[in-house]
Design a protein around this motif. Structure first.
Motif, PDB file in Angstrom:
ATOM      1  N   LEU A  50       0.936  -1.145   0.111  1.00  0.00           N
ATOM      2  CA  LEU A  50      -0.158  -0.010  -0.116  1.00  0.00           C
ATOM      3  C   LEU A  50       0.841   1.290  -0.087  1.00  0.00           C
ATOM      4  N   GLY A  51       1.821   1.304   0.731  1.00  0.00           N
ATOM      5  CA  GLY A  51       2.731   2.549   0.851  1.00  0.00           C
ATOM      6  C   GLY A  51       3.635   2.599  -0.342  1.00  0.00           C
ATOM      7  N   GLU A  52       4.047   1.696  -0.932  1.00  0.00           N
ATOM      8  CA  GLU A  52       5.370   1.937  -2.000  1.00  0.00           C
ATOM      9  C   GLU A  52       4.459   1.349  -3.297  1.00  0.00           C
ATOM     10  N   GLY A  53       3.214   0.965  -3.289  1.00  0.00           N
ATOM     11  CA  GLY A  53       2.532   0.644  -4.508  1.00  0.00           C
ATOM     12  C   GLY A  53       3.238  -0.834  -5.347  1.00  0.00           C
ATOM     13  N   ARG A  54       4.082  -1.480  -4.397  1.00  0.00           N
ATOM     14  CA  ARG A  54       4.482  -2.833  -5.140  1.00  0.00           C
ATOM     15  C   ARG A  54       3.453  -3.920  -5.422  1.00  0.00           C
ATOM     16  N   PRO A  55       3.509  -4.646  -6.306  1.00  0.00           N
ATOM     17  CA  PRO A  55       2.692  -5.739  -6.574  1.00  0.00           C
ATOM     18  C   PRO A  55       2.658  -6.584  -5.423  1.00  0.00           C
ATOM     19  N   VAL A  56       1.485  -7.212  -5.122  1.00  0.00           N
ATOM     20  CA  VAL A  56       1.603  -8.213  -4.021  1.00  0.00           C
ATOM     21  C   VAL A  56       2.226  -9.377  -4.327  1.00  0.00           C
ATOM     22  N   ALA A  57       2.234  -9.933  -5.444  1.00  0.00           N
ATOM     23  CA  ALA A  57       2.835 -10.986  -5.829  1.00  0.00           C
ATOM     24  C   ALA A  57       4.342 -10.798  -5.523  1.00  0.00           C
ATOM     25  N   GLU A  58       4.881  -9.750  -5.871  1.00  0.00           N
ATOM     26  CA  GLU A  58       6.465  -9.348  -5.729  1.00  0.00           C
ATOM     27  C   GLU A  58       6.718  -9.421  -4.491  1.00  0.00           C
ATOM     28  N   VAL A  59       5.876  -8.669  -3.546  1.00  0.00           N
ATOM     29  CA  VAL A  59       6.376  -8.683  -2.190  1.00  0.00           C
ATOM     30  C   VAL A  59       6.152  -9.903  -1.467  1.00  0.00           C
ATOM     31  N   ALA A  60       5.163 -10.808  -1.840  1.00  0.00           N
ATOM     32  CA  ALA A  60       4.938 -11.992  -1.226  1.00  0.00           C
ATOM     33  C   ALA A  60       6.159 -12.951  -1.380  1.00  0.00           C
ATOM     34  N   ARG A  61       6.710 -12.834  -2.604  1.00  0.00           N
ATOM     35  CA  ARG A  61       7.647 -13.799  -3.092  1.00  0.00           C
ATOM     36  C   ARG A  61       9.164 -13.285  -2.300  1.00  0.00           C
ATOM     37  N   ASN A  62       9.085 -11.898  -2.348  1.00  0.00           N
ATOM     38  CA  ASN A  62      10.421 -11.319  -1.453  1.00  0.00           C
ATOM     39  C   ASN A  62      10.499 -11.682   0.096  1.00  0.00           C
ATOM     40  N   ILE A  63       9.308 -11.816   0.498  1.00  0.00           N
ATOM     41  CA  ILE A  63       9.235 -11.913   2.212  1.00  0.00           C
ATOM     42  C   ILE A  63       9.051 -13.276   2.501  1.00  0.00           C
ATOM     43  N   GLY A  64       8.677 -14.196   1.317  1.00  0.00           N
ATOM     44  CA  GLY A  64       8.401 -15.658   1.808  1.00  0.00           C
ATOM     45  C   GLY A  64       7.111 -15.928   2.275  1.00  0.00           C
ATOM     46  N   VAL A  65       6.015 -15.362   1.811  1.00  0.00           N
ATOM     47  CA  VAL A  65       4.821 -15.442   2.421  1.00  0.00           C
ATOM     48  C   VAL A  65       4.035 -15.651   1.112  1.00  0.00           C
ATOM     49  N   HIS A  66       2.883 -16.674   1.137  1.00  0.00           N
ATOM     50  CA  HIS A  66       2.059 -17.086   0.167  1.00  0.00           C
ATOM     51  C   HIS A  66       1.240 -15.776  -0.112  1.00  0.00           C
ATOM     52  N   GLU A  67       0.994 -15.815  -1.556  1.00  0.00           N
ATOM     53  CA  GLU A  67       0.606 -14.604  -2.091  1.00  0.00           C
ATOM     54  C   GLU A  67      -0.907 -14.433  -1.639  1.00  0.00           C
ATOM     55  N   MET A  68      -1.636 -15.494  -1.511  1.00  0.00           N
ATOM     56  CA  MET A  68      -3.050 -15.278  -1.119  1.00  0.00           C
ATOM     57  C   MET A  68      -3.056 -14.778   0.286  1.00  0.00           C
ATOM     58  N   THR A  69      -2.162 -15.216   1.227  1.00  0.00           N
ATOM     59  CA  THR A  69      -1.785 -14.719   2.724  1.00  0.00           C
ATOM     60  C   THR A  69      -1.809 -13.219   2.511  1.00  0.00           C
ATOM     61  N   LEU A  70      -0.935 -12.780   1.903  1.00  0.00           N
ATOM     62  CA  LEU A  70      -0.717 -11.155   1.693  1.00  0.00           C
ATOM     63  C   LEU A  70      -1.967 -10.609   1.298  1.00  0.00           C
ATOM     64  N   ARG A  71      -2.451 -11.150   0.326  1.00  0.00           N
ATOM     65  CA  ARG A  71      -3.632 -10.374  -0.291  1.00  0.00           C
ATOM     66  C   ARG A  71      -4.816 -10.199   0.852  1.00  0.00           C
ATOM     67  N   LYS A  72      -4.972 -11.163   1.777  1.00  0.00           N
ATOM     68  CA  LYS A  72      -5.915 -11.158   2.776  1.00  0.00           C
ATOM     69  C   LYS A  72      -5.496 -10.167   3.762  1.00  0.00           C
ATOM     70  N   TRP A  73      -4.276 -10.073   4.171  1.00  0.00           N
ATOM     71  CA  TRP A  73      -3.576  -8.817   5.040  1.00  0.00           C
ATOM     72  C   TRP A  73      -3.904  -7.589   4.356  1.00  0.00           C
ATOM     73  N   VAL A  74      -3.851  -7.636   2.965  1.00  0.00           N
ATOM     74  CA  VAL A  74      -4.003  -6.067   2.601  1.00  0.00           C
ATOM     75  C   VAL A  74      -5.452  -5.880   2.439  1.00  0.00           C
ATOM     76  N   ARG A  75      -6.221  -6.736   2.134  1.00  0.00           N
ATOM     77  CA  ARG A  75      -7.612  -6.572   2.114  1.00  0.00           C
ATOM     78  C   ARG A  75      -8.230  -6.075   3.572  1.00  0.00           C
ATOM     79  N   LYS A  76      -7.466  -6.685   4.559  1.00  0.00           N
ATOM     80  CA  LYS A  76      -8.079  -6.603   5.901  1.00  0.00           C
ATOM     81  C   LYS A  76      -7.537  -4.947   6.174  1.00  0.00           C
ATOM     82  N   ALA A  77      -6.319  -4.556   5.892  1.00  0.00           N
ATOM     83  CA  ALA A  77      -5.958  -3.161   6.149  1.00  0.00           C
ATOM     84  C   ALA A  77      -6.707  -2.288   5.434  1.00  0.00           C
ATOM     85  N   ARG A  78      -7.256  -2.499   4.080  1.00  0.00           N
ATOM     86  CA  ARG A  78      -8.060  -1.548   3.541  1.00  0.00           C
ATOM     87  C   ARG A  78      -9.263  -1.307   4.027  1.00  0.00           C
TER      88      ARG A  78
END
Length: 100
Positions: A22-50
């Motif tokens: 949200l802060g840097e506008g990076r794609p969810v898939a890229e961030v998830a890959r970089n931090i070692g989290v499943h993409e759907m998990t990160l999408r849920k976190w982002v949705r909850k934050a929004r």
């Protein structure tokens, strides 16, 4: 299930991951890959934050929009630097083991 372990993440870790998106506008898939989290998990976190309207951090209350954006950027930068340090430590450990 045998061998199955459920990873848990701190709220701070989740907030930093969301700040990358949200802060840097990076794609969810890229961030998830970089931090070692499943993409759907990160999408849920982002949705909850929004849905919650952003941050639950009490320090964010009373801040202007530009301050919140800057804080999210700094948190994301901090998280990235922490990941870089962790990676450097792993590389150093690998090289140290290889030298024996």
């Amino acid at each position: 299930m045998l061998g199955s372990t459920r990873r848990s993440f701190t709220e701070e870790y989740r907030a930093q991951a969301v700040a990358f998106v949200l802060g840097e506008g990076r794609p969810v898939a890229e961030v998830a890959r970089n931090i070692g989290v499943h993409e759907m998990t990160l999408r849920k976190w982002v949705r909850k934050a929004r849905e919650s309207g952003g941050s639950d951090d009490p320090a964010d209350e009373g801040s202007t929009d530009s301050e919140r954006v800057e804080l999210a950027r700094l948190r994301a930068e901090n998280a990235e630097l922490k990941m870089q340090v962790a990676f450097a430590k792993k590389v150093a450990t690998w090289f140290a083991k290889d030298q024996r």
